[in-house]
Design a protein around this motif. Structure first.
Motif, short mmCIF file in Angstrom:
data_model
loop_
_atom_site.label_atom_id
_atom_site.label_comp_id
_atom_site.label_asym_id
_atom_site.label_seq_id
_atom_site.Cartn_x
_atom_site.Cartn_y
_atom_site.Cartn_z
N HIS A 40 -0.69 -0.85 -9.92
CA HIS A 40 -0.62 0.59 -9.67
C HIS A 40 0.58 1.22 -10.37
CE1 HIS A 40 -3.97 1.44 -6.99
NE2 HIS A 40 -3.76 0.27 -6.43
N ALA A 41 1.64 0.48 -10.59
CA ALA A 41 2.75 1.01 -11.38
C ALA A 41 2.30 1.32 -12.80
CB ALA A 41 3.92 0.02 -11.38
N ASN A 42 1.46 0.45 -13.34
CA ASN A 42 0.92 0.69 -14.69
C ASN A 42 0.00 1.91 -14.69
OD1 ASN A 42 0.20 -0.45 -17.55
ND2 ASN A 42 -1.77 -0.13 -16.56
N GLN A 43 -0.86 2.04 -13.66
CA GLN A 43 -1.75 3.20 -13.60
C GLN A 43 -0.95 4.50 -13.44
OE1 GLN A 43 -5.47 2.88 -13.69
NE2 GLN A 43 -4.56 1.07 -14.63
N ALA A 44 0.11 4.47 -12.63
CA ALA A 44 0.93 5.66 -12.45
C ALA A 44 1.67 6.03 -13.73
CB ALA A 44 1.92 5.43 -11.31
N LEU A 45 2.12 5.03 -14.48
CA LEU A 45 2.79 5.30 -15.75
C LEU A 45 1.81 5.92 -16.75
CD1 LEU A 45 5.18 5.15 -17.66
CD2 LEU A 45 4.57 2.77 -18.14
N LEU A 46 0.58 5.42 -16.79
CA LEU A 46 -0.42 6.00 -17.67
C LEU A 46 -0.72 7.45 -17.27
CD1 LEU A 46 -2.91 3.00 -17.93
CD2 LEU A 46 -1.29 3.76 -19.67
N LYS B 292 0.82 -1.21 0.00
CA LYS B 292 0.00 0.00 0.00
C LYS B 292 0.86 1.26 0.00
CE LYS B 292 -3.75 -0.09 2.30
NZ LYS B 292 -4.78 -0.10 3.40
N GLY B 293 1.86 1.33 0.87
CA GLY B 293 2.68 2.54 0.96
C GLY B 293 3.45 2.84 -0.31
N ILE B 294 4.03 1.82 -0.90
CA ILE B 294 4.85 2.03 -2.09
C ILE B 294 3.99 2.37 -3.30
CG2 ILE B 294 4.95 -0.35 -2.97
CD1 ILE B 294 7.89 2.09 -2.57
N TRP C 216 8.01 3.59 -11.10
CA TRP C 216 8.84 2.39 -11.10
C TRP C 216 9.10 1.84 -9.70
CZ3 TRP C 216 13.04 3.52 -8.17
CH2 TRP C 216 13.38 4.87 -8.06
N LEU C 217 8.71 2.57 -8.65
CA LEU C 217 9.03 2.14 -7.28
C LEU C 217 8.47 0.76 -6.94
CD1 LEU C 217 8.77 5.33 -5.03
CD2 LEU C 217 10.79 3.93 -5.52
N PRO C 218 7.19 0.45 -7.23
CA PRO C 218 6.70 -0.89 -6.91
C PRO C 218 7.47 -2.00 -7.63
CG PRO C 218 4.87 0.58 -7.33
CD PRO C 218 6.11 1.32 -7.73
N LEU C 219 7.96 -1.73 -8.83
CA LEU C 219 8.73 -2.73 -9.57
C LEU C 219 10.09 -2.93 -8.93
CD1 LEU C 219 7.89 -1.54 -13.20
CD2 LEU C 219 6.68 -3.21 -11.81
N ILE D 288 -5.92 8.00 -3.91
CA ILE D 288 -7.07 7.54 -3.12
C ILE D 288 -7.26 6.03 -3.29
CG2 ILE D 288 -9.58 7.65 -2.92
CD1 ILE D 288 -9.42 10.61 -3.55
N ASN D 289 -7.18 5.54 -4.52
CA ASN D 289 -7.35 4.09 -4.75
C ASN D 289 -6.26 3.29 -4.06
OD1 ASN D 289 -9.63 4.51 -6.34
ND2 ASN D 289 -8.45 4.61 -8.24
N ALA D 290 -5.01 3.76 -4.16
CA ALA D 290 -3.91 3.04 -3.51
C ALA D 290 -4.04 3.08 -1.99
CB ALA D 290 -2.58 3.63 -3.96
N ALA D 291 -4.45 4.21 -1.45
CA ALA D 291 -4.59 4.32 0.00
C ALA D 291 -5.72 3.46 0.53
CB ALA D 291 -4.82 5.79 0.39
#
Length: 245
Positions: A148-154, A120-122, A133-136, A225-228
């Motif tokens: 979430h890495a994919n969503q953040a990249l988008l 969750k934090g990462i 790239w942090l979760p990866l 919000i979704n990640a939290a």
């Protein structure tokens, strides 16, 4: 006058062999047996009756004797952490544009709750611009982190596209709404002129820049919000694309 016991041909009295089939006269006939049915027994020597097919059938378990059909195999519960076939949750359409655009598919049920809690934090940090790239880097095997890495990249790509469009619009507005400005200098004997964007052009540039910044800010807030909340929910419009799988 006598007759052959084998073929029935007529022979002379005292003949030892049949002139037609050559059978020996006086030799006892071989017993002729009739084929018994399955309900009869036959004790003749050397006779092996056909086996009863009904007795050789394998017994069908009781649960398979319903109308002669085998029941379908029971489906096993989904295993978290694997590519399950659980459909995403999505609420029905309401007809409200803003509510429906935020009503995106929710894949949370397909992910391991322990993986969600540990990542969750990462995943929250990954939405801060270039940190997708942090979760990866922390745990490349985390399916929730990769989502979430994919969503953040988008989100990063969409923000860069909005910035590019805003820059192009500023160039166009600056070329259209340009005015000549005469500037005086106390240290010079004369004045000189320069071309600048008019006040209305500056207003349009600021307005378009603000409008194009709204999607980037909205994606950032929704992603955090979704990640939290521990949800694997797609971002509006752009979230359906998969770059990191």
């Amino acid at each position: 006058m006598q007759f052959c016991n084998q073929c029935g041909a007529q022979m002379n009295d005292g003949a030892k062999f049949c002139p037609k089939c050559g059978a020996t006269i006086g030799q006892p006939q071989a017993p002729q047996y009739s084929q018994p049915n399955n309900d009869q027994s036959f004790n003749a020597p050397g006779f092996n009756p056909a086996p009863n097919n009904y007795q050789q059938q394998t017994q069908v378990p009781p649960q398979q004797q319903v109308y002669g059909q085998v029941p379908p195999p029971q489906q096993q519960p989904p295993v978290y952490g694997q590519n399950t076939q659980i459909p995403p949750y999505q609420a029905p359409k309401t007809g409200n544009f803003f509510k429906d655009i935020l009503n995106t598919p929710d894949y949370t049920a397909q992910y391991d709750p322990a993986d969600i809690a540990n990542s969750k934090g990462i995943t929250i940090a990954s939405y801060f611009w270039i940190l997708f790239w942090l979760p990866l880097a922390v745990n490349s095997n985390s399916r929730y982190g990769r989502f979430h890495a994919n969503q953040a990249l988008l989100m990063l790509i969409a923000s860069a596209a909005c910035s590019l469009v805003s820059w192009i619009l500023n160039l166009i507005i600056g070329a259209i709404f340009v005015v000549k400005n005469t500037v005086g200098n106390a240290f010079m004997t004369g004045n000189y002129s320069e071309y600048v964007t008019s006040g209305f052009g500056l207003f349009l540039s600021g307005l378009f820049g603000f409008i194009l910044a709204i999607p980037s800010l909205a994606f950032l807030i929704l992603g955090i919000i979704n990640a939290a909340n521990g949800k694997a929910k797609e971002l509006p419009i752009i979230g359906k694309f998969r770059i990191i799988k």
